[in-house]
Design a protein around this motif. Structure first.
Motif, PDB file in Angstrom:
ATOM      1  N   GLU A  17       0.810  -1.225   0.000  1.00 49.61           N
ATOM      2  CA  GLU A  17       0.000   0.000   0.000  1.00 49.61           C
ATOM      3  C   GLU A  17       0.843   1.275   0.000  1.00 49.61           C
ATOM      4  O   GLU A  17       0.298   2.376   0.019  1.00 49.61           O
ATOM      5  N   LEU A  18       2.169   1.158  -0.002  1.00 49.09           N
ATOM      6  CA  LEU A  18       3.018   2.339   0.126  1.00 49.09           C
ATOM      7  C   LEU A  18       2.840   3.320  -1.023  1.00 49.09           C
ATOM      8  O   LEU A  18       3.038   4.539  -0.852  1.00 49.09           O
ATOM      9  N   ASP A  19       2.457   2.810  -2.207  1.00 47.92           N
ATOM     10  CA  ASP A  19       2.304   3.712  -3.352  1.00 47.92           C
ATOM     11  C   ASP A  19       1.160   4.710  -3.145  1.00 47.92           C
ATOM     12  O   ASP A  19       1.041   5.696  -3.891  1.00 47.92           O
ATOM     13  N   ARG A  20       0.320   4.477  -2.156  1.00 45.72           N
ATOM     14  CA  ARG A  20      -0.762   5.425  -1.881  1.00 45.72           C
ATOM     15  C   ARG A  20      -0.240   6.719  -1.259  1.00 45.72           C
ATOM     16  O   ARG A  20      -0.946   7.729  -1.228  1.00 45.72           O
ATOM     17  N   TYR A  21       0.984   6.680  -0.756  1.00 39.69           N
ATOM     18  CA  TYR A  21       1.524   7.823  -0.025  1.00 39.69           C
ATOM     19  C   TYR A  21       2.655   8.456  -0.830  1.00 39.69           C
ATOM     20  O   TYR A  21       3.466   7.772  -1.460  1.00 39.69           O
TER      21      TYR A  21
END
Length: 482
Positions: A17-21
C-alpha cells in the motif's frame, strides 16, 4: 510462530500500500493499524520496524511512520573478474590447496520451500525447542548484575564448571573454554592441532561440516571406516602408521550420520592407539542430550577416561535447544589448552556474556530436565515412526542400524542409484532429503540418504514424507511403482 507470521503478513500488506503515499507522507497511526488489521500493537511495531530496516519507511518517535525517499539504482556494477586470479594465486604454492566449500553444510541448513517436508534438517523443530524456557532465561539473564559487562575470555566461571561436571572424570573448570557453537569449537581445535598441509584422520562416513573445516584449513582428510560399533581400531592404527597423522576426529556417541556408538571394548583401544601415535583425539560429543527414551545408561565421554591429555573434547547446548543458542565448550588438558585459548581469543575474543548468562539460567531451571525428558520421548516416537514407514513403504532401502539417540536415520540405497537424481526427484515430490555423498571424504562404498526426523512437525509429516519419498524412488527407478 503465529506472531512471526502475523508480522510478515502485516508488513507485506503495508508494503503493497506504500504507493498510496507520497514521499515523506505519513502512514496511519499505530492505533489505526491495530484497529484496521485486528492485530496487537507489538505486531504493528515489529512490522513497521521491518519496513524501516528495508528502507521503505522512516519512523520518528512521537511523530509516527512516514514513507521514505526512493533509493536510487546505485552505481553501475563493476568488473570483479580480477578476483578469480587473486583468490586462486596461493593455491599453486600450497601443499594441500584450501577449499572453502559450504555446500555439504548448506544442504542441512537450507530451509525448504513452503509445503516441502524437511527430512534434511539438523536441528529440532520449533515445537520441540524450549522456546518459553529460553525466553525466560534470557530475560532473567539480562537483569543479572554485570550481565552486559565483558566476560572472562575463557568464559563465565559458573558455566565452565557446569560443562566440566557434565564431562566428568578429572576435567575441571580451569580446563574448559566456552565457545560459540560446536562448529566454531571444531574449527579452533583443528587449527590448533594440525598445520596446513597435514593429514587428519576422520570417520567414514562423517559430518560434512567437519570435512569443510579441515579442507578450508588446508588439511587432508583421511577416512577410517566405521561400523555400528564405531571406528575400527585396527584400521585406525593402520591409518596413523600410513599417514603420520597427529589428529583423529570422531563422534563416539550417536555418530552423524550412522548413529553408531563406540563399543566399550573399542574405547580404550582408540585412546591407546592415539597415545602411541603421539596424536590427539578430537571428541565431538554433539548429541549427548538427544538420547532417546529407550537409550539406557550412556557411556561417559572419552575425555573422562583420559588422564594424559589425548582427548580434546567438544560439546554443545545447541542441538538440544535452538540453532541460535550457540553455546558450547572445548575441554583439554596440558599445553594444548593455551594454544586453543589463544586461537579463540584471536578469532572471536569471547562469547557474548548475555548468552552465557542465559545458558546458566536455562540449565539451572526446573524447565531444563523436563525439556530433555520430553524431547527424549518425542524423538523415540519419531524414530520409530520413520523406521516403520521405511520398512512398510520402501523395503528396497536398507536400514542397517536404528540408533537410540540423535535425530536421523542413515539408509543405504540400492546399487546403481543416482543420488543426485533421487535428491532432485524428492524435492519435486515435496520432501527434502540429504544425499550421502558429502559425508564421505573419499569415494563412497554405496549410495546413501540421511533422513532427519527431528526437524518436522510430527509423526504425520514423517509418514507423509516417506510416502513422497517413495514417489521419488519410483520416478528414478529406485523402487517399484508407487
Amino acid at each position: 510462530m503465529h506472531e512471526r507470521s502475523s508480522v510478515g503478513d502485516l508488513a507485506g500488506r503495508l508494503r503493497s500500500e506504500l504507493d498510496r503515499y507520497s514521499t515523506g507522507g505519513k502512514l496511519p497511526s499505530s492505533r489505526a493499524l491495530v484497529e484496521r488489521f485486528r492485530v496487537s500493537p507489538v505486531t504493528v511495531s515489529r512490522a513497521l520496524a521491518q519496513l524501516s530496516a528495508e528502507g521503505l519507511v522512516v519512523t520518528r518517535p512521537g511523530a509516527g511512520a512516514f514513507r521514505a525517499e526512493a533509493r536510487d539504482a546505485g552505481p553501475a556494477v563493476g568488473d570483479t573478474s580480477w578476483q578469480e586470479v587473486a583468490l586462486s594465486a596461493d593455491a599453486a604454492s600450497e601443499l594441500v590447496p584450501r577449499t572453502v566449500d559450504a555446500s555439504g553444510v548448506l544442504v542441512s541448513l537450507a530451509t525448504p520451500p513452503p509445503g516441502v517436508i524437511e527430512f534434511n534438517g539438523g536441528y529440532l523443530h520449533s515445537s520441540l525447542q524450549p522456546e518459553r524456557a529460553m525466553a525466560a532465561a534470557l530475560s532473567r539473564a539480562g537483569r543479572r548484575p554485570g550481565a552486559w559487562a565483558r566476560p572472562p575470555v575463557d568464559g563465565v566461571p559458573e558455566l565452565r564448571e557446569w560443562f566440566a561436571r557434565g564431562i566428568g572424570g578429572a576435567i575441571t573448570a580451569a580446563e574448559v573454554l566456552i565457545t560459540a557453537g560446536g562448529q566454531s569449537a571444531l574449527t579452533t581445535a583443528l587449527r590448533a592441532l594440525a598445520p596446513p598441509g597435514a593429514p587428519v584422520l576422520v570417520e567414514s562416513p562423517t559430518y560434512p561440516g567437519m570435512l569443510a573445516i579441515a579442507r578450508a584449513a588446508g588439511l587432508r582428510p583421511v577416512p577410517v571406516p566405521v561400523d555400528r560399533d564405531g571406528v575400527k581400531p585396527a584400521l585406525l592404527a593402520d591409518a596413523f602408521r600410513a599417514t603420520g597423522a597427529r589428529v583423529f576426529v570422531c563422534q563416539p556417541l550417536f555418530q552423524n550420520p550412522t548413529g553408531a556408538v563406540l563399543a566399550p571394548e573399542r574405547r580404550g583401544e582408540v585412546l591407546r592407539i592415539a597415545r602411541e601415535a603421539s596424536a590427539f583425539v578430537v571428541e565431538d560429543d554433539f548429541v549427548r542430550r538427544l538420547a532417546h527414551q529407550d537409550a539406557g545408561p550412556l557411556p561417559r565421554p572419552l575425555a573422562s577416561d583420559d588422564p594424559d591429555g589425548v582427548v580434546v573434547h567438544v560439546c554443545s547446548l545447541t542441538k538440544a535447544t535452538s540453532p541460535s543458542f550457540r553455546v558450547s565448550a572445548l575441554a583439554a588438558r596440558g599445553p594444548v589448552l593455551e594454544r586453543l585459548r589463544a586461537i579463540q581469543v584471536v578469532d572471536t575474543f569471547f562469547v557474548p556474556r548475555p548468552l552465557q548468562e542465559a545458558a546458566l539460567e536455562l540449565v539451572g531451571s526446573p524447565a531444563w530436565p523436563r525439556h530433555l525428558r520430553a524431547v527424549s520421548v518425542e524423538l523415540r516416537g519419531r524414530r520409530d515412526a520413520m523406521a516403520a514407514a521405511l520398512r512398510l513403504r520402501l523395503p528396497e532401502l536398507s536400514l542397517p542400524h536404528v540408533p537410540s539417540g540423535g535425530y536421523q536415520l542413515w539408509v543405504r540405497l540400492p546399487d546403481g542409484t543416482d543420488e543426485t537424481a533421487l535428491h532432485a526427484a524428492a524435492l519435486r515430490a515435496g520432501v527434502a532429503v540429504t544425499p550421502g555423498r558429502p559425508y564421505f571424504s573419499a569415494e563412497p562404498p554405496a549410495a546413501h540418504l540421511r533422513l532427519s526426523f527431528a526437524a518436522v512437525a510430527g509423526a504425520a509429516d514423517i509418514t507423509e514424507g516417506i510416502r513422497r519419498l517413495r514417489t521419488a524412488c519410483a520416478e528414478t527407478g529406485t523402487a517399484a511403482g508407487a
